[in-house]
Design a protein around this motif. Structure first.
Motif, PDB file in Angstrom:
ATOM      1  N   VAL A 191      -1.895  -1.505 -19.351  1.00  0.00           N
ATOM      2  CA  VAL A 191      -1.354  -0.231 -18.876  1.00  0.00           C
ATOM      3  C   VAL A 191      -2.458   0.810 -18.735  1.00  0.00           C
ATOM      4  N   TYR A 192      -3.405   0.822 -19.669  1.00  0.00           N
ATOM      5  CA  TYR A 192      -4.484   1.801 -19.611  1.00  0.00           C
ATOM      6  C   TYR A 192      -5.332   1.625 -18.351  1.00  0.00           C
ATOM      7  N   LEU A 194      -4.514   0.117 -15.661  1.00  0.00           N
ATOM      8  CA  LEU A 194      -3.694   0.341 -14.482  1.00  0.00           C
ATOM      9  C   LEU A 194      -3.560   1.832 -14.166  1.00  0.00           C
ATOM     10  N   MET A 195      -3.506   2.672 -15.196  1.00  0.00           N
ATOM     11  CA  MET A 195      -3.301   4.102 -14.998  1.00  0.00           C
ATOM     12  C   MET A 195      -4.605   4.867 -14.813  1.00  0.00           C
ATOM     13  N   PHE A 196      -5.662   4.479 -15.559  1.00  0.00           N
ATOM     14  CA  PHE A 196      -6.885   5.280 -15.577  1.00  0.00           C
ATOM     15  C   PHE A 196      -8.124   4.531 -15.105  1.00  0.00           C
ATOM     16  N   ASN A 255      -0.133  15.711 -11.985  1.00  0.00           N
ATOM     17  CA  ASN A 255       0.065  14.268 -12.123  1.00  0.00           C
ATOM     18  C   ASN A 255      -0.851  13.668 -13.185  1.00  0.00           C
ATOM     19  N   ARG A 256      -2.081  14.177 -13.275  1.00  0.00           N
ATOM     20  CA  ARG A 256      -2.987  13.689 -14.323  1.00  0.00           C
ATOM     21  C   ARG A 256      -2.442  14.025 -15.701  1.00  0.00           C
ATOM     22  N   LYS A 259       0.451  11.612 -16.459  1.00  0.00           N
ATOM     23  CA  LYS A 259       0.028  10.266 -16.831  1.00  0.00           C
ATOM     24  C   LYS A 259      -0.526  10.234 -18.252  1.00  0.00           C
ATOM     25  N   ARG A 260      -1.325  11.229 -18.596  1.00  0.00           N
ATOM     26  CA  ARG A 260      -1.916  11.225 -19.934  1.00  0.00           C
ATOM     27  C   ARG A 260      -0.869  11.463 -21.007  1.00  0.00           C
ATOM     28  N   PHE A 263       1.078   8.161 -21.351  1.00  0.00           N
ATOM     29  CA  PHE A 263       0.310   7.123 -22.028  1.00  0.00           C
ATOM     30  C   PHE A 263       0.130   7.448 -23.509  1.00  0.00           C
ATOM     31  N   SER A 266       3.618   7.004 -25.279  1.00  0.00           N
ATOM     32  CA  SER A 266       4.030   5.605 -25.300  1.00  0.00           C
ATOM     33  C   SER A 266       3.090   4.757 -26.148  1.00  0.00           C
TER      34      SER A 266
END
Length: 467
Positions: A191-192, A194-196, A255-256, A259-260, A263, A266
């Motif tokens: 996931v990390y 994929l996102m960052f 959006n940043r 997402k942070r 993450f 979660s």
């Protein structure tokens, strides 16, 4: 930051108004209307359009205190530590109070893997250690060497954290099935990335601000900044391309932050709630529904806390001001060939009630000024979300209030001692977030109610002038 500008000639008669050319549009930062202006400077164009103000008037927001990065990470570490302890209590509790019980402690500590505790503790403490080291580097390093010192500190801390985690995982793989180690690491890592991607910043820092730059304390006080948490600032521009570029930048920053926050909350819930379940011995029996409920409630609480930290009042006010300058277009369904319209021009700042054609569709502008592109869904969503800034804070407040109410109802129905203790402590940790969101909502509601009255009066005056 000043709001709309006053017209120096607003009290004069019609003869004192500047003469305009009705045959063409302004080419840079102009105003689109049936009688367009040519030859006026940007300031005069922004001040009036035949008596119509084009710059929205912003009501100043009061200074609302927010948690700094260091205090927020310290509080998050304490809450996460409590959540891990409660989950371990849910899994390894004993009947130590019974006379015939051979247990002397409330939990079977010998069943808990110490390397798992080391792994969880390292994952939870990493952001607080980073915040402390960053504060130390900011106060010690010279200004010109500050970016290099911060990068060196971040890389060094990354190697230390990864070394400790690999050491814990190595011993855990010797004592447990290697697939359990895979279940522990793979979801977070996938996931990390994929996102960052390959960026290491979000691993330590949930904020979206750039490397810290030393600023004058007086300036930070006037802007109401705390650890650069509200770094994005609004510029009351009268140029349509500048307004759209600002909206694009703010949307990316929003959006940043989203997402942070997702993450961080979660990942914390996974480490604190799910990781202990993965390494439970096969012969151990526990209340599955209660353990899953603990994970969900803790995750929702952390989600609200991170959202409240990522989107404080002054940040929402910046988004709101940009949305007022952006404006929006509404599609006119019934086409009338006798209605005077113009082709939409991306360099024009359109006043309230303008009719334009774009992509063979007819649109009407709403708001004191409109810089958005007709039919652009991202511009429409930005205005819909942030034209009323209380919507975001009210949604967070509703989520947190529903969470607290659910926890109270569950607490009233529990009879087991460990369940009462677990739910009570989780409930206490959510009260602080509920207080912050309720305070922010009350402040926003009062301020933007006054601003809405001002905007409605201005638009009513514009409509009367147009008629």
């Amino acid at each position: 930051m000043p709001g709309g500008r006053r017209n120096p000639g607003g009290r004069s008669n019609n003869s004192s108004r500047p003469q305009v050319n009705n045959s063409s549009l302004t080419t840079h930062g102009g105003i689109g209307n049936p009688n367009s202006f040519v030859g006026l400077d940007e300031k005069k164009l922004g001040e009036t359009w035949i008596g119509r103000p084009l710059a929205p008037k912003h009501v100043p927001i009061p200074v609302v205190p927010i948690d700094g990065q260091l205090s927020f990470e310290a509080l998050s570490l304490g809450i996460s530590t409590v959540a891990v302890g409660l989950q371990l209590l849910n899994l390894y509790r004993t009947v130590w109070w019974l006379p015939q019980s051979y247990n002397e402690y409330t939990m079977n500590f010998y069943l808990i893997d110490p390397y798992l505790l080391g792994f969880i503790g390292t994952m939870l403490v990493r952001r607080l250690v980073y915040a402390l080291l960053r504060r130390l580097v900011d106060s010690v390093a010279p200004v010109r060497w500050l970016p290099i010192a911060q990068r060196i500190m971040r890389i060094f801390l990354l190697f230390v954290i990864l070394g400790v985690l690999c050491w814990c995982l190595y011993h855990m793989s010797e004592n447990h099935n290697p697939m359990k180690v895979f279940y522990l690491c793979y979801p977070s890592i996938s996931v990390y990335f994929l996102m960052f991607g390959v960026s290491i910043g979000p691993f330590f820092d949930i904020s979206t601000t750039p490397l810290y730059i030393k600023e004058d304390r007086k300036t930070k006080y006037l802007l109401g900044l705390d650890d650069c948490a509200d770094k994005p600032l609004h510029n009351c521009s009268l140029s349509a391309p500048t307004i759209r570029a600002e909206v694009l930048s703010l949307r990316s920053d929003f959006n940043r932050r989203l997402k942070r926050a997702l993450f961080a909350s979660s990942g914390t819930a996974y480490v604190c709630g799910i990781a202990p379940i993965i390494f439970v011995p096969p012969h151990l029996h526990f209340n599955v529904s209660w353990v899953v409920q603990h994970i969900v409630l803790f995750w929702l609480g952390r989600l609200s806390a991170h959202f409240a930290q990522a989107y404080p009042v002054r940040y929402c006010d910046v988004l709101h001001r940009a949305a007022l300058h952006l404006g929006r277009w509404t599609k006119v369904e019934g086409r009338n060939n006798h209605i005077p319209t113009q082709l939409w021009n991306d360099s024009v700042l359109w006043p309230h009630g303008s009719l334009v054609k774009h992509n063979k569709e007819l649109y009407r502008s709403e708001g004191l000024c409109t810089a958005a592109e007709p039919g652009n869904s991202s511009h429409y969503r930005f205005h819909a979300l942030f034209s009323n800034p209380t919507m975001l804070i009210c949604s967070l407040l509703g989520l947190q209030l529903a969470l607290v109410v659910i926890q109270l109802l569950v607490l009233l129905r529990t009879i087991e001692w460990y369940q009462i203790l677990s739910m009570t402590l989780l409930l206490v940790t959510n009260y602080y977030t509920l207080f912050k969101l309720a305070r922010d909502y009350l402040v926003c509601w009062k301020v933007y109610r006054a601003e809405q009255i001002v905007q409605e009066k201005t638009q009513a005056a514009i409509s009367n002038v147009a008629q």
